[in-house]
Design an enzyme around this catalytic site. Structure first.
Site, PDB file in Angstrom:
ATOM      1  CE  LYS A 183     -57.336   0.452  -0.149  1.00 25.94           C
ATOM      2  NZ  LYS A 183     -58.589   1.200  -0.834  1.00 25.94           N
ATOM      3  NE  ARG A 235     -64.808  -5.023  -6.827  1.00 25.24           N
ATOM      4  CZ  ARG A 235     -65.641  -4.189  -6.978  1.00 25.24           C
ATOM      5  NH1 ARG A 235     -66.236  -3.847  -7.944  1.00 25.24           N
ATOM      6  NH2 ARG A 235     -65.695  -3.063  -5.958  1.00 25.24           N
TER       7      ARG A 235
HETATM    8  N1  BES Z   1     -60.764  -2.754   1.110  1.00 22.78           N
HETATM    9  C1  BES Z   1     -61.390  -1.666   0.273  1.00 22.78           C
HETATM   10  C2  BES Z   1     -62.611  -1.339   0.823  1.00 22.78           C
HETATM   11  C3  BES Z   1     -62.488  -0.273   2.007  1.00 22.78           C
HETATM   12  C4  BES Z   1     -62.470   0.968   1.733  1.00 22.78           C
HETATM   13  C5  BES Z   1     -63.021  -0.578   3.076  1.00 22.78           C
HETATM   14  C6  BES Z   1     -62.039   1.663   2.778  1.00 22.78           C
HETATM   15  C7  BES Z   1     -63.200   0.233   4.142  1.00 22.78           C
HETATM   16  C8  BES Z   1     -62.622   1.496   3.956  1.00 22.78           C
HETATM   17  C9  BES Z   1     -61.613  -2.335  -0.880  1.00 22.78           C
HETATM   18  O1  BES Z   1     -60.677  -3.386  -1.420  1.00 22.78           O
HETATM   19  C10 BES Z   1     -61.245  -1.068  -2.034  1.00 22.78           C
HETATM   20  O2  BES Z   1     -60.543  -0.376  -2.146  1.00 22.78           O
HETATM   21  N2  BES Z   1     -62.292  -0.929  -2.891  1.00 22.78           N
HETATM   22  C11 BES Z   1     -62.532   0.261  -3.716  1.00 22.78           C
HETATM   23  C12 BES Z   1     -63.188  -0.350  -4.845  1.00 22.78           C
HETATM   24  C13 BES Z   1     -63.389   0.527  -5.932  1.00 22.78           C
HETATM   25  C14 BES Z   1     -61.943   0.730  -6.409  1.00 22.78           C
HETATM   26  C15 BES Z   1     -64.265   0.249  -7.102  1.00 22.78           C
HETATM   27  C16 BES Z   1     -63.200   1.327  -3.025  1.00 22.78           C
HETATM   28  O3  BES Z   1     -64.230   1.197  -2.324  1.00 22.78           O
HETATM   29  O4  BES Z   1     -62.791   2.435  -3.157  1.00 22.78           O
HETATM   30 MN    MN Z   2     -58.883  -2.521  -2.432  1.00 24.48          MN
END
Ligand code: BES
Ligand code: MN
Ligand code: ZN
Length: 499
Positions: free
Chosen positions: A279, A353
């Site tokens: 990230k 997931r």
């Molecule tokens: N924990 C995150 C989701 C998240 C992101 C919650 C920002 C709150 C704020 C999750 O594990 C994630 O990184 N999801 C990705 C999925 C994508 C790679 C398909 C996302 O939402 O960017």
């Molecule tokens: Mn994630």
């Protein structure tokens, strides 16, 4: 903070503070009218001077009001009377507690819970006031070297109701409100803890501690146990971390053993760096909140145990970090889930997931009546619904409706998104049974589609709390959501079953 109920008038009321509502423009509520008369129109006189209009979220503190036996009278603006609904009521209660904490009051009597609110009964007004009251004194200072000064002094709250007809329900509402608020506090504390403290091992330890104070049976599976079960998806997330993953199982038995349980599955990623699909740095600290699903399961179990609800519940928490490392899963790796289905990990940041799918397969052994997973799963959910509503996806419409009703009841909103087969194609992989991402479009729904492939054997609902579990910015902190929604859902279920 202690709560009591009473049916009475503000006249001759003793104590540190009594609280009254004023509608726009300068229209007294019924209890305020009674007090005004007793004070020879002292209050309406002050309003006429222009000191208060009655606009929402305004307050006016009066001292030594003539002919009263209380130290203070706190007036709360309620906005327009015709528009006085649930939101205006909750805002007024919040404003009242905020203003009260600025006074030296140790006790207070609310003549707000007796003001009619559109479509809501006394019990609702009472339980919401209790939840807001307890939330108003929540502090998180366990990681500061000195605890904060200016601790709230308020101890005893009396809530006035208009008549005796719903007294029993109101007393029950106090207990339910307290239990929900305590559950919220448990979830907030766990969420707010730094990720170097709140590791998977820490979560497991907290669950074990809960088993001692409440009637819960807690067991913890270690990585070796998960390997034996074939939880290749969950372990593929954990393999980049120095912290060992845990699968925490907490069982609450409020009915005969043979009664099918409701299973709650909470995402417990104690820190989500994204893994190799790292990230960006900005706000990455907030990924300590990626275990808020897990925290809400433990919070809800606390509330349920406190209420001794006649219902069986199993909480399952897959807990791990998601870290980049020489041993971490790489984009393109293919892993085998406990269900036997293979997954191409196209993005290691879609890790929630991967841990949930194995936990959901594990849930089958409890022959559940229903399974609800709770997860900070997708940033897309924040874009779709903001910070107001939790995203809901379900393979059973009755279950979805039950959850939506509970959500409306306790003002912990949720909104349903579709689980149409039309979206399933987005998860196609050239190399495995499915990919773990479906592209940018409909990100919350494709995540739900992914999970639905592991929940075919039972009624299932998924709550995406990415936008609702915590606040960012100056007020950064865990919200404790959706503990109210889940607890209310289970209260309603327990009631329906015992009728
Ligand atoms: N924990 C995150 C989701 C998240 C992101 C919650 C920002 C709150 C704020 C999750 O594990 C994630 O990184 N999801 C990705 C999925 C994508 C790679 C398909 C996302 O939402 O960017
Ligand atoms: Mn994630
Ligand atoms: Zn995550």
């Amino acid at each position: 903070m202690d709560f009591g109920i009473k049916v009475g008038t503000p006249v001759k009321q003793r104590g540190d503070c009594i609280i009254m509502g004023v509608f726009e423009s300068r229209k007294l509520t019924d209890p305020a009218k009674i007090l005004d008369k007793a004070t020879d129109e002292y209050i309406s006189g002050i309003l006429r001077q222009g000191d208060m209009e009655g606009k929402a979220n305004t307050t006016l503190l009066l001292h030594n009001v003539p002919n009263t036996l209380c130290k203070r009278v706190l007036l709360i603006g309620l906005g327009k009377e015709q528009e006085f609904g649930d939101k205006a009521y909750l805002d007024a209660i919040r404003a009242a507690f905020n203003a009260l904490h600025k006074t030296g009051s140790v006790d207070a009597t609310f003549f707000l819970t007796d003001v009619p609110v559109k479509e809501k009964d006394d019990a609702w007004k009472i339980s919401q006031a209790v939840i807001i009251g307890i939330q108003s004194i929540y502090r998180f200072d366990s990681l500061k070297s000195k605890s904060e000064e200016n601790k709230p002094r308020l101890r005893k709250i009396t809530l006035n109701i208009a008549d005796n007809s719903q007294l029993g329900a109101c007393k029950e509402a106090i207990q339910q409100g307290q239990a929900i608020a305590h559950g919220i506090n448990v979830a907030k504390d766990l969420g707010n803890l730094a990720a170097n403290v709140c590791t998977p091992t820490y979560l497991a330890k907290q669950a074990k501690n809960m088993a001692k104070t409440h009637k819960l049976k807690v067991s913890v599976l270690a990585q070796k146990d998960m390997e034996k079960l074939g939880m290749g998806a969950l372990l593929s997330v954990a393999q980049g971390s120095r912290q060992p993953a845990k699968l925490i199982v907490a069982e609450y038995q409020g009915r005969a053993k043979m009664e099918k349980p409701v299973v709650l599955v909470g995402k417990g990623v104690t820190f989500d760096t994204g893994g190799i699909s790292l990230k960006p740095a900005a706000n990455m600290d907030e990924m300590k909140y990626d275990m808020c699903g897990a925290a809400s399961v433990l919070g809800t179990l606390t509330a349920i145990a406190e209420l001794k609800l006649p219902i069986n519940i199993v909480g399952i928490i897959p807990a791990t970090e998601n870290m980049p490392d020489g041993n971490a899963t790489k984009p393109g790796d293919v892993v085998t889930s406990m269900s036997g289905q293979t997954i191409e990990v196209l993005n290691t940041d879609a890790e929630g997931r991967l841990i949930l799918c194995d936990a959901l397969t594990y849930a089958e052994r409890y022959k559940p009546d229903a399974v609800i997973d709770i997860a900070t799963l997708t940033g897309a959910c924040v874009i779709a619904l903001g910070h107001v509503a939790t995203g809901l996806i379900s393979n059973n419409n009755e279950l979805a409706q039950e959850l939506l009703h509970a959500a409306d009841d306790v003002n912990d909103r949720a909104w349903q998104m579709p689980l149409w087969d039309d979206y399933q194609d987005l998860l196609k992989s050239n190399f495995a049974d499915m990919a773990n991402i479906g592209g940018r479009a409909a990100g919350t729904i494709t995540a739900g589609c992914f999970l639905s492939r592991f929940t075919k054997k039972y009624r299932w609902a998924h709550l995406d709390i990415a936008g609702t579990a915590w606040n960012s910015g100056k007020e950064k902190g865990s919200t404790g959501r959706p503990v109210p929604l889940l607890t209310q859902f289970l209260i309603a279920r327990a009631n329906a079953a015992s009728e």
